[in-house]
Design a protein around this motif. Structure first.
Motif, PDB file in Angstrom:
ATOM      1  N   MET A   1       0.860  -1.093   0.189  1.00 25.20           N
ATOM      2  CA  MET A   1      -0.010  -0.002  -0.073  1.00 25.20           C
ATOM      3  C   MET A   1       0.844   1.317   0.203  1.00 25.20           C
ATOM      4  SD  MET A   1      -2.794   1.111   2.856  1.00 25.20           S
ATOM      5  CE  MET A   1      -3.656   2.795   2.623  1.00 25.20           C
ATOM      6  N   THR A   2       0.613   2.248  -0.828  1.00 23.98           N
ATOM      7  CA  THR A   2       1.123   3.473  -0.736  1.00 23.98           C
ATOM      8  C   THR A   2       0.400   4.608  -0.046  1.00 23.98           C
ATOM      9  OG1 THR A   2       0.013   4.113  -3.094  1.00 23.98           O
ATOM     10  CG2 THR A   2       2.343   2.806  -3.282  1.00 23.98           C
ATOM     11  N   TYR A   3       1.287   5.511   0.452  1.00 27.58           N
ATOM     12  CA  TYR A   3       0.794   6.477   1.356  1.00 27.58           C
ATOM     13  C   TYR A   3       1.034   7.835   0.651  1.00 27.58           C
ATOM     14  CZ  TYR A   3       0.157   2.490   4.668  1.00 27.58           C
ATOM     15  OH  TYR A   3      -0.325   1.398   5.596  1.00 27.58           O
ATOM     16  N   PRO A   4       0.425   8.586   0.954  1.00 27.03           N
ATOM     17  CA  PRO A   4       0.689  10.275   0.503  1.00 27.03           C
ATOM     18  C   PRO A   4       1.686  10.713   1.187  1.00 27.03           C
ATOM     19  CG  PRO A   4      -1.666  10.010   1.151  1.00 27.03           C
ATOM     20  CD  PRO A   4      -1.015   8.723   1.413  1.00 27.03           C
ATOM     21  N   MET A   5       2.765  11.507   0.429  1.00 26.14           N
ATOM     22  CA  MET A   5       4.113  11.888   1.057  1.00 26.14           C
ATOM     23  C   MET A   5       3.944  13.158   1.920  1.00 26.14           C
ATOM     24  SD  MET A   5       6.532  10.079  -0.174  1.00 26.14           S
ATOM     25  CE  MET A   5       7.620   9.163  -1.524  1.00 26.14           C
ATOM     26  N   ILE A   6       4.875  13.033   2.891  1.00 28.82           N
ATOM     27  CA  ILE A   6       4.768  14.199   3.871  1.00 28.82           C
ATOM     28  C   ILE A   6       6.284  14.778   3.937  1.00 28.82           C
ATOM     29  CG2 ILE A   6       4.848  14.728   6.293  1.00 28.82           C
ATOM     30  CD1 ILE A   6       3.043  12.169   6.931  1.00 28.82           C
ATOM     31  N   GLY A   7       6.189  16.275   3.989  1.00 31.45           N
ATOM     32  CA  GLY A   7       7.485  16.946   3.664  1.00 31.45           C
ATOM     33  C   GLY A   7       7.684  17.709   4.980  1.00 31.45           C
ATOM     34  N   LEU A   8       9.045  17.650   5.199  1.00 31.48           N
ATOM     35  CA  LEU A   8       9.168  18.636   6.433  1.00 31.48           C
ATOM     36  C   LEU A   8      10.489  19.561   5.765  1.00 31.48           C
ATOM     37  CD1 LEU A   8       9.692  19.114   9.487  1.00 31.48           C
ATOM     38  CD2 LEU A   8      11.620  17.565   9.575  1.00 31.48           C
ATOM     39  N   VAL A   9       9.850  21.030   6.051  1.00 33.00           N
ATOM     40  CA  VAL A   9      10.683  22.046   5.675  1.00 33.00           C
ATOM     41  C   VAL A   9      11.294  22.395   6.826  1.00 33.00           C
ATOM     42  CG1 VAL A   9      10.610  24.171   4.790  1.00 33.00           C
ATOM     43  CG2 VAL A   9       9.069  22.511   3.805  1.00 33.00           C
ATOM     44  N   ASP A  10      12.826  22.375   6.879  1.00 35.73           N
ATOM     45  CA  ASP A  10      13.316  23.100   8.186  1.00 35.73           C
ATOM     46  C   ASP A  10      14.234  24.281   7.701  1.00 35.73           C
ATOM     47  OD1 ASP A  10      14.701  23.191  10.448  1.00 35.73           O
ATOM     48  OD2 ASP A  10      16.092  21.501  10.222  1.00 35.73           O
ATOM     49  N   CYS A  11      14.129  25.114   8.427  1.00 32.11           N
ATOM     50  CA  CYS A  11      14.850  26.462   8.029  1.00 32.11           C
ATOM     51  C   CYS A  11      16.349  26.270   8.443  1.00 32.11           C
ATOM     52  CB  CYS A  11      14.493  27.503   8.684  1.00 32.11           C
ATOM     53  SG  CYS A  11      12.646  28.016   8.159  1.00 32.11           S
ATOM     54  N   ASN A  12      17.240  26.499   7.772  1.00 33.99           N
ATOM     55  CA  ASN A  12      18.677  26.423   8.373  1.00 33.99           C
ATOM     56  C   ASN A  12      19.102  27.479   9.323  1.00 33.99           C
ATOM     57  OD1 ASN A  12      18.612  24.261   6.275  1.00 33.99           O
ATOM     58  ND2 ASN A  12      19.640  25.512   4.809  1.00 33.99           N
ATOM     59  N   ASN A  13      19.866  27.228  10.308  1.00 33.10           N
ATOM     60  CA  ASN A  13      20.422  28.009  11.484  1.00 33.10           C
ATOM     61  C   ASN A  13      19.297  29.358  11.371  1.00 33.10           C
ATOM     62  OD1 ASN A  13      22.613  26.503  11.457  1.00 33.10           O
ATOM     63  ND2 ASN A  13      23.331  27.535   9.537  1.00 33.10           N
ATOM     64  N   PHE A  14      18.007  28.880  11.685  1.00 32.24           N
ATOM     65  CA  PHE A  14      16.783  29.944  11.792  1.00 32.24           C
ATOM     66  C   PHE A  14      17.163  31.247  12.231  1.00 32.24           C
ATOM     67  CE2 PHE A  14      12.728  31.378  12.888  1.00 32.24           C
ATOM     68  CZ  PHE A  14      12.335  31.805  11.467  1.00 32.24           C
ATOM     69  N   TYR A  15      17.774  31.396  13.497  1.00 34.07           N
ATOM     70  CA  TYR A  15      17.911  32.640  14.161  1.00 34.07           C
ATOM     71  C   TYR A  15      18.930  33.531  13.601  1.00 34.07           C
ATOM     72  CZ  TYR A  15      15.121  30.874  18.077  1.00 34.07           C
ATOM     73  OH  TYR A  15      14.028  30.295  18.998  1.00 34.07           O
ATOM     74  N   VAL A  16      19.882  32.743  13.255  1.00 32.42           N
ATOM     75  CA  VAL A  16      21.088  33.569  12.560  1.00 32.42           C
ATOM     76  C   VAL A  16      20.503  34.089  11.202  1.00 32.42           C
ATOM     77  CG1 VAL A  16      23.252  33.375  11.485  1.00 32.42           C
ATOM     78  CG2 VAL A  16      22.665  32.274  13.784  1.00 32.42           C
ATOM     79  N   SER A  17      19.670  32.994  10.483  1.00 33.27           N
ATOM     80  CA  SER A  17      19.205  33.536   9.127  1.00 33.27           C
ATOM     81  C   SER A  17      18.399  34.787   9.112  1.00 33.27           C
ATOM     82  CB  SER A  17      18.624  32.213   8.247  1.00 33.27           C
ATOM     83  OG  SER A  17      19.609  31.216   8.209  1.00 33.27           O
ATOM     84  N   CYS A  18      17.717  34.454  10.195  1.00 34.68           N
ATOM     85  CA  CYS A  18      16.647  35.837  10.055  1.00 34.68           C
ATOM     86  C   CYS A  18      17.481  37.041  10.354  1.00 34.68           C
ATOM     87  CB  CYS A  18      15.925  35.804  11.442  1.00 34.68           C
ATOM     88  SG  CYS A  18      14.422  34.517  11.256  1.00 34.68           S
ATOM     89  N   GLU A  19      18.594  37.196  11.063  1.00 34.41           N
ATOM     90  CA  GLU A  19      19.367  38.106  11.111  1.00 34.41           C
ATOM     91  C   GLU A  19      20.010  38.816  10.049  1.00 34.41           C
ATOM     92  OE1 GLU A  19      19.262  39.964  13.763  1.00 34.41           O
ATOM     93  OE2 GLU A  19      18.739  38.733  15.574  1.00 34.41           O
ATOM     94  N   ARG A  20      20.543  37.817   9.274  1.00 32.12           N
ATOM     95  CA  ARG A  20      21.057  37.904   7.849  1.00 32.12           C
ATOM     96  C   ARG A  20      20.151  38.626   6.828  1.00 32.12           C
ATOM     97  NH1 ARG A  20      25.122  32.536   8.060  1.00 32.12           N
ATOM     98  NH2 ARG A  20      26.835  33.416   8.971  1.00 32.12           N
TER      99      ARG A  20
END
Length: 429
Positions: A1-20
């Motif tokens: 049986m096949t199931y719908p795919m689930i994605g995980l989107v993860d922000c890289n170094n999020f706090y630092v990226s927000c500052e940048r």
């Protein structure tokens, strides 16, 4: 049986990226974000990690490098991070049928109705569009289950050949190859003690766990670990939660910028926390039946007297009115406060929440009581609407004193570029 795919989107170094995003000069620099009151490092750029700076390193130990200009340490700017997280979510919602925030920098997304090729194309679109529209770099992991999506995301982040996007089908050679190289401790929900217990059963990698019999795992360990085994095998064992699902309790607390035992400062802190909790309560359309208030001294300061009390105060009736909640919180504070102690933290928790739209009213309610309740709801609605349009804290009950002890120490906080009118970025000719 096949199931719908689930994605995980993860922000890289999020706090630092927000500052940048707003300070491009920070690109390629070793940058660390400090905890409340600038105590220790809680987020690191890749460059800072490469210097050997560990998570939780006390900020004062890095001061020499700061003075030499080798690294930058910034105070936490949670208002900015929260707003940027909301912007990332808005981009994802444009392309996905469902988005479930897992944390401030991680969100699960649905890929229902797409074949494998279309799913991979959409994942790559999310990877590009989030960066294009928000400036935040992300990695995307896609799989039939959340546990596999977590591992796919980790591979997308760690292995350059994936180009920031990794899709695992759950039963292919790529999945097996990745699981064979993944240590048990890197599997979502498998802690250190569990790793030690599993090693006794000769289960040492994610692939070993995947090959285990789920029923045996349940009998010897737990139903939670059984679900992990099934998810590693590609069978989803938990539905995506509704991101608007109400929380069962609401807490607002904060460590103080400096220790204090001054009653007026403690009252001001409790008032602000109660007010913020009431705002959260109304946002999820709930009423509270009780209020818990607590104080904490610094247990690491053995030279000071220790006292960390808490008390629950029942409300006259379920409510979301800030005035009633603040009054109950202040009453609770008066009950537990004792002079002679210096507190480092205070908090307010709202308990026994009920749906505001399904709350059962008393048949004995008088017309005046019903009218007062209606006026309260209109007043709170107006207050929330003004604060939403003009910025949080524009209209509030009580004005906090400047430089009070309970204010956070954030000497190196950058401007709240996206949420405060007087801190908007400006372009100079």
């Amino acid at each position: 049986m096949t199931y719908p795919m689930i994605g995980l989107v993860d922000c890289n170094n999020f706090y630092v990226s927000c500052e940048r995003v707003f300070q491009p000069r920070l690109e390629d620099m070793p940058v660390g974000i400090m905890s409340n009151n600038d105590g220790c490092v809680i987020a690191r750029s890749s460059e800072l990690k490469a210097l050997g700076v560990e998570m939780g390193t006390p900020a004062f130990q890095l001061q020499q490098w700061v003075n030499q200009g080798r690294i930058r340490l910034l105070s936490s700017n949670y208002e900015l991070y929260g707003d940027m997280s909301a912007r990332v979510r808005e981009v994802l919602e444009e392309f996905s049928a469902g988005v479930e925030p897992y944390s401030i920098d991680e969100m699960f997304v649905r890929f229902d109705g797409f074949d494998d090729e279309a799913t991979l194309d959409l994942a790559r679109t999310l990877y590009r569009k989030v960066r294009q529209f928000t400036g935040i770099p992300v990695c995307v992991g896609v799989a039939p289950s959340r546990t596999l999506a977590k591992l796919a995301n980790r591979a997308a982040k760690k292995r350059p050949e994936y180009g920031g996007v990794c899709m695992l089908k759950g039963s292919d050679d790529a999945t097996r190859h990745l699981l064979e190289k993944t240590e048990l401790g890197d599997v979502w929900g498998v802690g250190r003690r569990l790793v030690e217990r599993l090693a006794i059963q000769d289960i040492k990698t994610a692939w070993d766990l995947c090959c285990a019999d789920p029923k045996t795992i349940r009998r010897r360990f737990s139903v939670t670990l059984e679900r992990t085994v099934r998810e590693l095998q590609g069978t989803p064992c938990s539905e995506m939660n509704d991101s608007d699902e109400s929380r069962q309790r609401i807490m607002t607390s904060r460590s103080f910028g400096r220790l204090t035992g001054e009653p007026s400062e403690l009252r001001a802190a409790i008032r602000q926390h109660a007010q913020r909790s009431a705002e959260k309560l109304r946002a999820q359309q709930n009423h509270a039946r009780a209020v818990l208030v607590f104080l904490k001294t610094n247990r690491h300061r053995q030279d000071l007297a220790q006292y960390s009390p808490s008390v629950v105060t029942e409300l006259p009736e379920p409510t979301a009115d800030s005035r009633t909640i603040i009054a109950a919180a202040q009453q609770a504070l008066e009950a537990i406060y004792q002079p002679g102690y210096r507190f480092m933290k205070a908090g307010v928790m709202l308990l026994d929440l009920v749906d505001a739209n399904r709350e059962q009213r008393s048949l004995l309610d008088s017309p005046d009581h019903a009218a007062n309740r209606e006026r309260s709801e209109r007043l709170m609605s107006t207050l929330d609407e003004l604060n939403q349009k003009m910025g949080r804290g524009t209209v509030r009950l009580g004005i906090p004193r400047q430089n009070a002890a309970w204010h956070l120490r954030c000497a190196h906080r950058t401007p709240r570029w996206t949420t405060q009118w007087d801190e908007l970025p400006s372009a100079k000719a």
